[in-house]
Motif scaffolding. Sequence first.
Motif, mmCIF file in Angstrom:
data_model
loop_
_atom_site.group_PDB
_atom_site.id
_atom_site.type_symbol
_atom_site.label_atom_id
_atom_site.label_comp_id
_atom_site.label_asym_id
_atom_site.label_seq_id
_atom_site.Cartn_x
_atom_site.Cartn_y
_atom_site.Cartn_z
ATOM 1 N N ARG A 16 -36.655 7.599 14.126
ATOM 2 C CA ARG A 16 -37.008 8.803 13.340
ATOM 3 C C ARG A 16 -37.334 8.427 11.902
ATOM 4 O O ARG A 16 -38.264 8.961 11.309
ATOM 5 C CB ARG A 16 -35.862 9.813 13.355
ATOM 6 C CG ARG A 16 -35.752 10.617 14.619
ATOM 7 C CD ARG A 16 -34.582 11.594 14.571
ATOM 8 N NE ARG A 16 -34.598 12.472 13.414
ATOM 9 C CZ ARG A 16 -35.303 13.606 13.303
ATOM 10 N NH1 ARG A 16 -36.062 13.995 14.303
ATOM 11 N NH2 ARG A 16 -35.239 14.349 12.222
ATOM 12 N N LEU A 17 -36.556 7.518 11.336
ATOM 13 C CA LEU A 17 -36.794 7.109 9.956
ATOM 14 C C LEU A 17 -38.060 6.262 9.818
ATOM 15 O O LEU A 17 -38.757 6.339 8.821
ATOM 16 C CB LEU A 17 -35.585 6.339 9.421
ATOM 17 C CG LEU A 17 -34.328 7.177 9.191
ATOM 18 C CD1 LEU A 17 -33.108 6.300 9.028
ATOM 19 C CD2 LEU A 17 -34.515 8.079 7.977
ATOM 20 N N ALA A 18 -38.349 5.452 10.826
ATOM 21 C CA ALA A 18 -39.520 4.573 10.767
ATOM 22 C C ALA A 18 -40.817 5.367 10.831
ATOM 23 O O ALA A 18 -41.781 5.039 10.145
ATOM 24 C CB ALA A 18 -39.476 3.553 11.900
ATOM 25 N N LYS A 19 -40.855 6.391 11.677
ATOM 26 C CA LYS A 19 -42.054 7.235 11.825
ATOM 27 C C LYS A 19 -43.311 6.371 11.836
ATOM 28 O O LYS A 19 -44.227 6.567 11.049
ATOM 29 C CB LYS A 19 -42.133 8.267 10.705
ATOM 30 C CG LYS A 19 -40.996 9.266 10.730
ATOM 31 C CD LYS A 19 -41.156 10.267 9.622
ATOM 32 C CE LYS A 19 -39.962 11.209 9.604
ATOM 33 N NZ LYS A 19 -39.991 12.113 8.481
ATOM 34 N N GLY A 73 -41.552 6.228 1.359
ATOM 35 C CA GLY A 73 -41.819 5.582 2.635
ATOM 36 C C GLY A 73 -41.085 4.262 2.751
ATOM 37 O O GLY A 73 -40.523 3.947 3.799
ATOM 38 N N ASN A 74 -41.069 3.477 1.667
ATOM 39 C CA ASN A 74 -40.383 2.193 1.688
ATOM 40 C C ASN A 74 -38.872 2.387 1.821
ATOM 41 O O ASN A 74 -38.219 1.671 2.580
ATOM 42 C CB ASN A 74 -40.712 1.385 0.432
ATOM 43 C CG ASN A 74 -40.175 -0.022 0.528
ATOM 44 O OD1 ASN A 74 -40.468 -0.757 1.457
ATOM 45 N ND2 ASN A 74 -39.356 -0.388 -0.433
ATOM 46 N N ALA A 75 -38.336 3.359 1.117
ATOM 47 C CA ALA A 75 -36.897 3.629 1.222
ATOM 48 C C ALA A 75 -36.543 4.075 2.636
ATOM 49 O O ALA A 75 -35.530 3.643 3.200
ATOM 50 C CB ALA A 75 -36.484 4.708 0.209
ATOM 51 N N ARG A 76 -37.386 4.885 3.215
ATOM 52 C CA ARG A 76 -37.172 5.349 4.585
ATOM 53 C C ARG A 76 -37.236 4.169 5.555
ATOM 54 O O ARG A 76 -36.423 4.054 6.468
ATOM 55 C CB ARG A 76 -38.228 6.403 4.910
ATOM 56 C CG ARG A 76 -37.960 7.202 6.135
ATOM 57 C CD ARG A 76 -38.974 8.316 6.376
ATOM 58 N NE ARG A 76 -40.310 8.158 5.867
ATOM 59 C CZ ARG A 76 -41.256 7.404 6.419
ATOM 60 N NH1 ARG A 76 -41.002 6.725 7.498
ATOM 61 N NH2 ARG A 76 -42.460 7.339 5.902
ATOM 62 N N LEU A 77 -38.198 3.270 5.337
ATOM 63 C CA LEU A 77 -38.310 2.092 6.204
ATOM 64 C C LEU A 77 -37.095 1.177 6.068
ATOM 65 O O LEU A 77 -36.636 0.604 7.057
ATOM 66 C CB LEU A 77 -39.596 1.317 5.900
ATOM 67 C CG LEU A 77 -40.882 1.976 6.372
ATOM 68 C CD1 LEU A 77 -42.103 1.197 5.889
ATOM 69 C CD2 LEU A 77 -40.903 2.125 7.886
ATOM 70 N N PHE A 128 -44.235 -2.028 3.454
ATOM 71 C CA PHE A 128 -42.790 -2.289 3.497
ATOM 72 C C PHE A 128 -42.479 -3.440 2.551
ATOM 73 O O PHE A 128 -43.068 -4.519 2.652
ATOM 74 C CB PHE A 128 -42.346 -2.613 4.924
ATOM 75 C CG PHE A 128 -40.888 -2.935 5.063
ATOM 76 C CD1 PHE A 128 -39.917 -2.100 4.537
ATOM 77 C CD2 PHE A 128 -40.484 -4.082 5.728
ATOM 78 C CE1 PHE A 128 -38.566 -2.392 4.664
ATOM 79 C CE2 PHE A 128 -39.135 -4.382 5.869
ATOM 80 C CZ PHE A 128 -38.183 -3.541 5.334
ATOM 81 N N SER A 129 -41.566 -3.227 1.617
ATOM 82 C CA SER A 129 -41.261 -4.258 0.622
ATOM 83 C C SER A 129 -40.673 -5.513 1.253
ATOM 84 O O SER A 129 -40.722 -6.584 0.667
ATOM 85 C CB SER A 129 -40.296 -3.705 -0.439
ATOM 86 O OG SER A 129 -39.045 -3.402 0.159
ATOM 87 N N GLY A 130 -40.140 -5.383 2.466
ATOM 88 C CA GLY A 130 -39.585 -6.543 3.154
ATOM 89 C C GLY A 130 -40.583 -7.201 4.093
ATOM 90 O O GLY A 130 -40.193 -7.915 5.014
#
Length: 195
Positions: free
Chosen positions: A75-78, A90-94, A125-127
């Motif tokens: 759900r968080l990745a969407k 979006g990055n925080a959610r990922l 994604f920052s990672g």
Amino acid sequence: MGLDSLLSLSSANSIGQELLPALETHLPTLLNSKKHLAEHTSIYWAGWQYLQNVGALEIAAELEHAPAQLTLGLRLAKLEEKDEGSDDSGNARLKQAVYWLKLAAKKGDRDAWYVLGEIYRRPQFSGYNAQESDRCFDRAADLGHPQAQFRKGANLWRKREKIEEKVRGLQASYWVWQAHQQGIAEAKELLSKIL
């Protein structure tokens, strides 16, 4: 049905649709309690499955229920939705998705490994880490995820010149064949090229 009856049934993992009225009545009480107990995990999970209660899903995930951790991570990745505007939210959610998916993956969930591979490939994604993505896809393939098996086979086929094998493309053909056996349509075409 009273809360005590529902709790006793939940310890037997027998929450079903027939108990939906009791679940609807008593779930708010459990959600508002200060301490959430592991023996109530099946009630929280049922609260998500039957009532789509996100609070119940989050508590089930916190109580280390692997299907809840996977579901919350998904759900968080969407992954199917495009991020609009700033990538901060979006990055925080990922990052939150990665947290929950890693917990499910550690319990051997092949879907969690696969989605982790997808997330690590996302440039927003920052990672971002292509090597970590490949490692996650490989682990998902090892656990039998059909799309991951296809990716692994296709990747090995592209790198076949650099891989030392007695029979060139043997590893690639193995993984593509595995994906083909599980119904991945693209695998048939690649398998014909390999063979």
